[in-house]
Design an enzyme around this catalytic site. Structure first.
Site, short mmCIF file in Angstrom:
data_model
loop_
_atom_site.label_atom_id
_atom_site.label_comp_id
_atom_site.label_asym_id
_atom_site.label_seq_id
_atom_site.Cartn_x
_atom_site.Cartn_y
_atom_site.Cartn_z
N HIS A 89 0.81 -1.23 0.00
CA HIS A 89 0.00 0.00 0.00
C HIS A 89 0.84 1.28 0.00
O HIS A 89 0.72 2.15 0.85
CB HIS A 89 -1.12 0.00 1.05
CG HIS A 89 -0.76 -0.19 2.50
ND1 HIS A 89 0.24 0.50 3.14
CD2 HIS A 89 -1.32 -0.99 3.44
CE1 HIS A 89 0.27 0.14 4.41
NE2 HIS A 89 -0.64 -0.77 4.61
N HIS A 141 -5.03 -8.83 14.53
CA HIS A 141 -5.12 -7.59 13.73
C HIS A 141 -5.88 -7.92 12.46
O HIS A 141 -5.59 -8.92 11.79
CB HIS A 141 -3.68 -7.14 13.43
CG HIS A 141 -3.55 -5.99 12.50
ND1 HIS A 141 -4.45 -4.95 12.44
CD2 HIS A 141 -2.59 -5.69 11.57
CE1 HIS A 141 -4.05 -4.08 11.53
NE2 HIS A 141 -2.93 -4.51 10.98
N GLU A 187 -6.21 -6.33 9.50
CA GLU A 187 -5.84 -5.91 8.14
C GLU A 187 -5.73 -7.15 7.25
O GLU A 187 -5.38 -8.25 7.71
CB GLU A 187 -4.53 -5.10 8.16
CG GLU A 187 -4.31 -4.37 6.84
CD GLU A 187 -3.30 -3.23 6.92
OE1 GLU A 187 -2.64 -3.05 7.96
OE2 GLU A 187 -3.19 -2.51 5.90
N ASP A 230 -3.84 -8.48 5.08
CA ASP A 230 -2.68 -9.35 4.92
C ASP A 230 -2.64 -10.43 6.01
O ASP A 230 -1.86 -11.38 5.91
CB ASP A 230 -1.37 -8.55 4.87
CG ASP A 230 -1.23 -7.54 5.98
OD1 ASP A 230 -2.25 -7.05 6.49
OD2 ASP A 230 -0.08 -7.21 6.33
N HIS A 270 -1.06 -0.85 14.81
CA HIS A 270 -1.27 0.44 14.20
C HIS A 270 -2.70 0.68 13.75
O HIS A 270 -2.99 1.67 13.07
CB HIS A 270 -0.32 0.61 13.00
CG HIS A 270 -0.64 -0.27 11.82
ND1 HIS A 270 -0.91 0.28 10.58
CD2 HIS A 270 -0.78 -1.61 11.68
CE1 HIS A 270 -1.15 -0.69 9.72
NE2 HIS A 270 -1.08 -1.83 10.36
N ASP A 306 1.77 -6.75 13.77
CA ASP A 306 2.68 -5.95 12.93
C ASP A 306 3.86 -5.37 13.72
O ASP A 306 4.94 -5.12 13.15
CB ASP A 306 1.92 -4.78 12.29
CG ASP A 306 1.12 -5.21 11.07
OD1 ASP A 306 1.41 -6.27 10.49
OD2 ASP A 306 0.18 -4.47 10.71
N TYR A 359 10.35 -0.22 8.41
CA TYR A 359 8.98 -0.61 8.76
C TYR A 359 8.39 0.36 9.80
O TYR A 359 7.26 0.83 9.68
CB TYR A 359 8.97 -2.04 9.31
CG TYR A 359 7.60 -2.62 9.42
CD1 TYR A 359 7.03 -3.29 8.35
CD2 TYR A 359 6.85 -2.48 10.59
CE1 TYR A 359 5.75 -3.81 8.43
CE2 TYR A 359 5.58 -2.99 10.68
CZ TYR A 359 5.03 -3.66 9.61
OH TYR A 359 3.76 -4.17 9.70
N HIS A 373 5.30 -10.11 10.28
CA HIS A 373 6.10 -9.97 9.06
C HIS A 373 7.57 -10.13 9.43
O HIS A 373 8.01 -9.59 10.45
CB HIS A 373 5.94 -8.58 8.43
CG HIS A 373 4.54 -8.25 8.00
ND1 HIS A 373 3.93 -8.79 6.91
CD2 HIS A 373 3.63 -7.39 8.54
CE1 HIS A 373 2.71 -8.29 6.78
NE2 HIS A 373 2.51 -7.44 7.76
FE1 FEO Z 1 -1.38 -3.87 9.47
FE2 FEO Z 1 0.54 -6.46 8.36
O1 FEO Z 1 -1.02 -5.43 8.51
#
Ligand code: FEO
Length: 405
Positions: free
Chosen positions: A28, A82, A84, A86, A148, A167, A195, A226
């Site tokens: 993104h 989380h 999101e 991904d 986040h 994250d 990051y 990640h």
């Molecule tokens: Fe905030 Fe890795 O997604």
């Protein structure tokens, strides 16, 4: 799906069952030259728990890794730290296949999952600090709102002193290695900082509070969603987050610019020379050669943001407007700065750059410097003088910070 995809053991009770996305080059808007991974983990008590899932196209890879440890239908619970995409893109499909007893998320996480996917079966909100037994092992949950997303939480496995941090403490880095101690240290530190700069910088003000909240826990291992698992020295990444969240001014002045016919480039180089003559450290970043994410990374530990743009059709050059829009959202702090640029006959860009910088609360050391067409000797002297002024301001702030330590 190939049966060669196996889980990686993290501890006696925990396995990595995520996916590696070596082709990812944009997350993104954040350039990811080294790809990424979407980490999911199995906690293998008597009642297996899946911690987070992966981006939708990688579901089969995750399921194959899970199957190398246990039949997926034996998973008793799924934790969604989380929401999101991904980490949840394949969650509805995984729920349909596995049919867990329940899916656990924070209160905001339950709302976010519902907003993304509609009603999902057996989703339950856990309370901040709630602790549950999962077949002889103990998981506890801690909200980390706005780190986040509003839904963000982390999960702690007491028996292994292991934090599943979603994250936080992660990085975009695809590799065959799963642990920090098997990877190049310089790459790890760079990607972790990148990051932080591109994902967490807007929330730097609340990070110390989150770190204090988690400091009651004893960590041996931090497993983010990640990049690698931190097991050699998890203290390093905790300390780095504490340092980065301060955004203390340094001697580095980041000069971000683009150019049409090299005049703004000549100004940038001359300002850089002046900054160096003033004792500070210029970092020139021409936007035809650097991504917005690289600029954000350089700003993480800097003292100044200097921006240059030619005037194009009464406005700021598109690449410069792009990076300033991005940086404004990241809310970097404690910067001095200035604007500059060449123009032909109208010259609005410099004042527009000033407006961006003021909106970012950058302390301007000048009204800005603009030069018609090609800089002459007097213009270049003015650029050098501006550079020296910036250099002096940067040094003063860096020294004041040092004295305060
Ligand atoms: Fe905030 Fe890795 O997604």
């Amino acid at each position: 799906m190939s049966t060669t995809l196996s889980a990686v053991r993290v501890t006696d009770h925990v396995y990595w069952v995520g996916a590696v996305d070596g082709q990812l080059r944009d997350f993104h808007g954040y350039s990811t030259e080294r790809g990424s991974s979407y980490n999911a983990f199995l906690v293998m008590g008597d009642a297996p728990v899946l911690i987070d899932t992966v981006k939708a196209p990688f579901m089969d890879e995750m399921m194959a890794r899970i199957a190398s440890v246990c039949p997926p239908e034996t998973i008793d619970r799924i934790v969604s730290n989380h929401s999101e995409m991904d980490h949840t893109g394949c969650l509805p499909e995984v729920i349909a296949r596995v049919r867990p007893r329940e899916v656990l998320a924070s209160k905001n996480g339950v709302a976010a999952l519902s907003a993304h996917f509609g009603a999902l079966d057996d989703v339950r909100a856990v309370a901040d600090g709630e602790r549950i037994d999962v077949g002889g092992l103990t998981l506890s949950f801690y909200e980390t709102r706005m780190l986040h997303w509003p839904d963000s939480m982390v999960t702690y496995l007491a028996e292994d002193k292991l934090l599943f941090s979603q994250d936080a403490f992660g990085m975009h880095l695809a590799s065959t290695e799963r642990f920090d101690d098997a990877l190049d240290r310089a790459v790890l530190e760079f990607e972790a900082g990148k990051y932080f700069a591109n994902i967490l910088m807007p929330y730097a003000g609340i990070i110390p509070r989150a770190l204090a909240k988690l400091s009651a826990l004893e960590f041996s291992i931090i497993a983010p969603d990640h990049g690698p698992v931190w097991r050699r020295d998890p203290r390093w990444i905790l300390d780095a987050y504490a340092r980065w969240s301060e955004q203390a001014p340094t001697r580095k002045a980041v000069i971000v610019y683009d150019t049409m016919w090299e005049s703004t480039a000549v100004m940038a180089q001359t300002i850089a020379d002046g900054i160096e003559a003033g004792g500070a450290e210029p970092k020139l970043m021409r936007l035809s050669e650097h991504t917005r994410a690289e600029v954000a990374t350089e700003l993480l530990e800097a003292g100044s943001l200097v921006v240059g743009s030619p005037t194009l059709n009464n406005g700021v050059f598109p690449t410069v407007a792009d990076v300033l829009t991005y940086l404004k959202g990241l809310r970097p702090k404690n910067l001095v700065g200035a604007a500059f640029g060449s123009y032909g006959w109208s010259g609005e860009a410099v004042e527009q750059l000033n407006e961006y910088l003021r909106a970012m609360k950058v302390a301007l050391v000048s009204d800005g410097l603009k030069v018609a067409y090609v800089p002459g000797d007097e213009d270049l002297e003015a650029c050098h003088r501006l550079g020296r002024t910036i250099g002096a301001a940067v040094l003063e702030r860096a020294h004041a910070e040092h004295r305060a330590l």
